[in-house]
Motif scaffolding. Structure first.
Motif, PDB file in Angstrom:
ATOM      1  N   TRP A 321      28.523  34.594  38.849  1.00  0.00           N
ATOM      2  CA  TRP A 321      29.900  34.479  38.362  1.00  0.00           C
ATOM      3  C   TRP A 321      30.830  33.967  39.470  1.00  0.00           C
ATOM      4  O   TRP A 321      31.676  33.094  39.251  1.00  0.00           O
ATOM      5  CB  TRP A 321      30.402  35.822  37.838  1.00  0.00           C
ATOM      6  CG  TRP A 321      31.805  35.704  37.355  1.00  0.00           C
ATOM      7  CD1 TRP A 321      32.933  36.180  37.950  1.00  0.00           C
ATOM      8  CD2 TRP A 321      32.250  35.010  36.177  1.00  0.00           C
ATOM      9  NE1 TRP A 321      34.053  35.835  37.221  1.00  0.00           N
ATOM     10  CE2 TRP A 321      33.652  35.112  36.136  1.00  0.00           C
ATOM     11  CE3 TRP A 321      31.585  34.305  35.172  1.00  0.00           C
ATOM     12  CZ2 TRP A 321      34.409  34.536  35.109  1.00  0.00           C
ATOM     13  CZ3 TRP A 321      32.339  33.731  34.153  1.00  0.00           C
ATOM     14  CH2 TRP A 321      33.734  33.857  34.128  1.00  0.00           C
ATOM     15  N   GLU A 322      30.658  34.486  40.665  1.00  0.00           N
ATOM     16  CA  GLU A 322      31.522  34.062  41.780  1.00  0.00           C
ATOM     17  C   GLU A 322      31.346  32.576  42.059  1.00  0.00           C
ATOM     18  O   GLU A 322      32.308  31.860  42.317  1.00  0.00           O
ATOM     19  CB  GLU A 322      31.157  34.891  43.029  1.00  0.00           C
ATOM     20  CG  GLU A 322      32.287  35.061  44.002  1.00  0.00           C
ATOM     21  CD  GLU A 322      33.507  35.705  43.374  1.00  0.00           C
ATOM     22  OE1 GLU A 322      33.396  36.832  42.868  1.00  0.00           O
ATOM     23  OE2 GLU A 322      34.573  35.062  43.391  1.00  0.00           O
ATOM     24  N   ARG A 323      30.106  32.110  41.971  1.00  0.00           N
ATOM     25  CA  ARG A 323      29.851  30.677  42.188  1.00  0.00           C
ATOM     26  C   ARG A 323      30.545  29.849  41.104  1.00  0.00           C
ATOM     27  O   ARG A 323      31.142  28.817  41.378  1.00  0.00           O
ATOM     28  CB  ARG A 323      28.345  30.395  42.140  1.00  0.00           C
ATOM     29  CG  ARG A 323      27.619  30.892  43.369  1.00  0.00           C
ATOM     30  CD  ARG A 323      26.340  30.067  43.624  1.00  0.00           C
ATOM     31  NE  ARG A 323      25.640  30.572  44.779  1.00  0.00           N
ATOM     32  CZ  ARG A 323      24.465  31.209  44.734  1.00  0.00           C
ATOM     33  NH1 ARG A 323      23.854  31.399  43.588  1.00  0.00           N
ATOM     34  NH2 ARG A 323      23.912  31.634  45.845  1.00  0.00           N
ATOM     35  N   LYS A 324      30.445  30.331  39.874  1.00  0.00           N
ATOM     36  CA  LYS A 324      31.061  29.606  38.759  1.00  0.00           C
ATOM     37  C   LYS A 324      32.581  29.521  38.956  1.00  0.00           C
ATOM     38  O   LYS A 324      33.205  28.499  38.635  1.00  0.00           O
ATOM     39  CB  LYS A 324      30.730  30.346  37.458  1.00  0.00           C
ATOM     40  CG  LYS A 324      30.894  29.512  36.238  1.00  0.00           C
ATOM     41  CD  LYS A 324      30.259  30.155  35.032  1.00  0.00           C
ATOM     42  CE  LYS A 324      30.616  29.373  33.780  1.00  0.00           C
ATOM     43  NZ  LYS A 324      30.150  29.997  32.575  1.00  0.00           N
ATOM     44  N   GLN A 325      33.150  30.585  39.491  1.00  0.00           N
ATOM     45  CA  GLN A 325      34.599  30.600  39.706  1.00  0.00           C
ATOM     46  C   GLN A 325      35.045  29.600  40.780  1.00  0.00           C
ATOM     47  O   GLN A 325      36.213  29.214  40.838  1.00  0.00           O
ATOM     48  CB  GLN A 325      35.055  32.009  40.092  1.00  0.00           C
ATOM     49  CG  GLN A 325      35.022  32.981  38.938  1.00  0.00           C
ATOM     50  CD  GLN A 325      36.041  32.627  37.880  1.00  0.00           C
ATOM     51  OE1 GLN A 325      37.235  32.827  38.028  1.00  0.00           O
ATOM     52  NE2 GLN A 325      35.569  32.052  36.777  1.00  0.00           N
ATOM     53  N   LEU A 326      34.119  29.175  41.633  1.00  0.00           N
ATOM     54  CA  LEU A 326      34.468  28.182  42.653  1.00  0.00           C
ATOM     55  C   LEU A 326      34.814  26.849  42.005  1.00  0.00           C
ATOM     56  O   LEU A 326      35.740  26.170  42.411  1.00  0.00           O
ATOM     57  CB  LEU A 326      33.278  27.956  43.601  1.00  0.00           C
ATOM     58  CG  LEU A 326      33.050  28.950  44.731  1.00  0.00           C
ATOM     59  CD1 LEU A 326      31.844  28.511  45.543  1.00  0.00           C
ATOM     60  CD2 LEU A 326      34.281  29.055  45.620  1.00  0.00           C
ATOM     61  N   THR A 327      34.042  26.484  40.982  1.00  0.00           N
ATOM     62  CA  THR A 327      34.253  25.171  40.359  1.00  0.00           C
ATOM     63  C   THR A 327      35.231  25.245  39.183  1.00  0.00           C
ATOM     64  O   THR A 327      35.946  24.289  38.923  1.00  0.00           O
ATOM     65  CB  THR A 327      32.919  24.588  39.849  1.00  0.00           C
ATOM     66  OG1 THR A 327      32.232  25.607  39.118  1.00  0.00           O
ATOM     67  CG2 THR A 327      32.053  24.113  40.996  1.00  0.00           C
ATOM     68  N   ALA A 328      35.243  26.377  38.486  1.00  0.00           N
ATOM     69  CA  ALA A 328      36.128  26.485  37.313  1.00  0.00           C
ATOM     70  C   ALA A 328      36.832  27.839  37.338  1.00  0.00           C
ATOM     71  O   ALA A 328      36.543  28.713  36.518  1.00  0.00           O
ATOM     72  CB  ALA A 328      35.308  26.324  36.039  1.00  0.00           C
ATOM     73  N   PRO A 329      37.765  28.026  38.274  1.00  0.00           N
ATOM     74  CA  PRO A 329      38.417  29.344  38.375  1.00  0.00           C
ATOM     75  C   PRO A 329      39.289  29.641  37.157  1.00  0.00           C
ATOM     76  O   PRO A 329      39.933  28.742  36.632  1.00  0.00           O
ATOM     77  CB  PRO A 329      39.280  29.221  39.641  1.00  0.00           C
ATOM     78  CG  PRO A 329      39.441  27.767  39.883  1.00  0.00           C
ATOM     79  CD  PRO A 329      38.274  27.070  39.256  1.00  0.00           C
TER      80      PRO A 329
END
Ligand code: UD1
Length: 333
Positions: A321-329
């Protein structure tokens, strides 16, 4: 108007959104009340989002009476322990006074069931680091006290009226939706797993261990980390229990075993493929050495079987989830 609608306060937040998704999957009709102070519109996948405060009695009364709400699941709260110490009235205002207003609206409209998000912080520092529901309640921070006061109001209201409740005392919630659709995006998070994942993806330079000289196997604090999907499922089961004529009760939500700070950081490092940059620090004020749930009662009372009781699964889902938030916060703008 009577019906089977469910009001989920704080349903745009971390635990509320995971629970709302499971309830919607079970076919429930949801109304999500959230002021979006820490929640996100994107986390509301089902149901009607009503933006507002639980303390707004006119709004809450209208929502309850117009939608045939029989059950309220109350997540909305402030949850940052250190902030509760520096700004206690913020916590008593939102967590206690707003809960009182919400309960009054429930009483006026005749809501039948109330499921309340409480916390292991009500126990303070239990003997031996293990808390059962009957353990002494002696919170050591205003966050825990604000929740305990709400528990007391709820218990007294249930004794005086036909309202029934389940109080769920959460231990350390962690992890995210394994499908990666929703997760924990709370700004300025202080929770260990979230902070560790932020360090893993480079949002922080390092993660700090608060205390390495506790009387625990590796000297760092031990907690009972429960995956958010299992915790969400405890709410679904609590709803079934209340609708099936279960009596009001209070249940610990944990796995009944603990992991140390180092074990959690190792798991996040494993999920990341490289160890984290870890800095050892002095103890944080108010932290018990060990806090683990006695979970006998929840297994006796609810038909609840955890599916994610595995530290690596918790770390992997949180990091994904944290990685996903890097590209699409997520953002409410
Ligand atoms: C506290 C509350 C809990 C509440 C939660 C949410 C108590 C006893 N528990 O959990 O009820 O639901 O906050 O706000 O008040 N740690 C580090 N480095 C960090 C962060 C944490 O070493 O950067 C350590 C802590 O010292 C502790 C463990 O990790 O040993 C877990 O801490 P945290 O995630 O903040 O949760 P609690 O304080 O246990």
């Amino acid at each position: 108007m009577s019906g089977h609608g469910i009001l989920v306060t704080g349903g745009a937040g971390y635990i509320g959104s995971h629970t709302a998704r499971q309830l919607a999957d079970a076919g429930e009709k949801l109304f999500i009340l959230d002021n979006l102070s820490t929640g996100f519109k994107q986390s509301v996948l089902n149901g009607e989002l009503i933006i507002g405060n639980t303390g707004d009695k006119a709004l809450v009364s209208r929502v309850l009476s117009e939608n045939g709400i029989d059950t309220v699941i109350h997540f909305a709260a402030h949850t940052v322990v250190p902030e509760s110490v520096s700004n206690p009235l913020k916590y008593y205002g939102n967590n206690t006074c707003c809960t009182r207003n919400l309960l009054e609206c429930c009483q006026d409209v005749g809501v039948k069931n109330f499921i309340f998000s409480s916390t292991a912080a009500v126990y303070g520092t239990p003997d031996g680091g293990i808390a059962s529901e009957e353990s002494t309640k002696q919170p050591i921070n205003p966050y825990g006290t604000s929740k305990l006061m709400s528990e007391m109001m709820l218990r007294d209201l249930s004794a005086a009226t036909s309202l029934k409740h389940v109080i769920l005392r959460y231990f350390n919630v962690a992890g995210c939706d394994p499908k990666g659709e929703i997760g924990q995006s709370t700004p300025n998070a202080t929770l260990l797993t979230k902070v560790a994942c932020e360090a893993a993806v480079g949002k922080r330079d390092a993660v700090y261990i608060f205390g390495t000289n506790y009387e625990t196997p590796d000297g760092t604090g031990v907690r009972d980390y429960i995956h958010v999907e299992d915790l969400a499922n405890a709410h679904v089961k609590a709803l079934d229990y209340l609708r099936g004529d279960g009596e009001s009760t209070t249940l610990n939500c944990g796995y009944g075993h603990g992991y140390s700070v180092r074990e959690m950081l190792d798991a996040v490092g494993r999920a990341n493929g490289t160890p984290l940059n870890i800095i050892e620090q002095a103890r944080r004020a108010g932290d018990p050495a060990s806090l683990v749930a006695n979970t006998q009662r929840i297994h006796e009372v609810l038909d609840w079987t955890p599916q994610y009781d595995d530290l690596d699964t918790i770390a992997k889902t949180a990091l994904a989830w944290e990685r996903k938030q890097l590209t699409a916060p997520w953002s409410n703008e």
